[in-house]
Each structure stands twice: as C-alpha cells, then as structure tokens.
Design a protein around this motif. Sequence first.
Motif: not given
Length: 122
Positions: A91-97, A99-100, A103
């Motif tokens: 989930k954290k990785l998905k959220e980071e993706k 966000v990227a 951007k």
Amino acid sequence: MVIIFDYLEDEQSNETRFEPSPSSQSQLSLFSANFDPSNPLDFLHEVFDFIAQISNFFEKESAEKEIVLVVHVAKAKKAKSTVEVKVTAKKKLKEEKLVAMEKKRRKRKQRRRKRRTKKAVQ
C-alpha cells in the motif's frame, strides 16, 4: 496452572532448584530459560522437560495434539503478521507511486502552460 517465568538452575549440579510436590498441580511454578533465536528447539526442550517434571500433562492422550494445535496457531499468527506487513508495504509503495505520478502530471501541465504562454506572446 503454570506461569513460565523463572526457572532457576543450580550452576554446580546443573539441576533445577524447583522440587515438584504432589500438590504442584494447583500451585504456580516459576520457569526461566535462555532463548537463542538460532536454536529455539533447545528452549522448547527445556519447556517440555519442565512441564513433564511438574505436571501430568503428557499423560493425557491429547497432549501431542494440543501441542501441535498450539504450533499451528503460532504459525498462523506469524503468517498473518507477515502478510499484514507485506500488504502495508505494498500500500505504501502504491501510494508513493501515485504521488510520483501526480508530480509528473503537474510538471507536464506546467510545461504545457509555459509553451502556450510562449506561443501567445510570439
């Protein structure tokens, strides 16, 4: 009832200081042992030896099944915990993706605006 807490060993004779008594079934007994994560079976041997000394648990026909059940429950808890950690990491990785990606989308949008304003000025 047994609480695994403090198991005292006589360093000279290497025997336990606990002396089982006939009424030990109703008493709380203290147990302590060192646990080496690289060799958990030594700890389990100590636990089972202690239980055999102070109780009649192993006289029951169901003792082995009960121990196996405890092992299965512990494995299930560990697996559930591992799965939860993996799900959280995904989930954290998905959220980071996400966000990227957001951007990048904003940067592209800004570049388009700059190009449009450049064309409008010319």
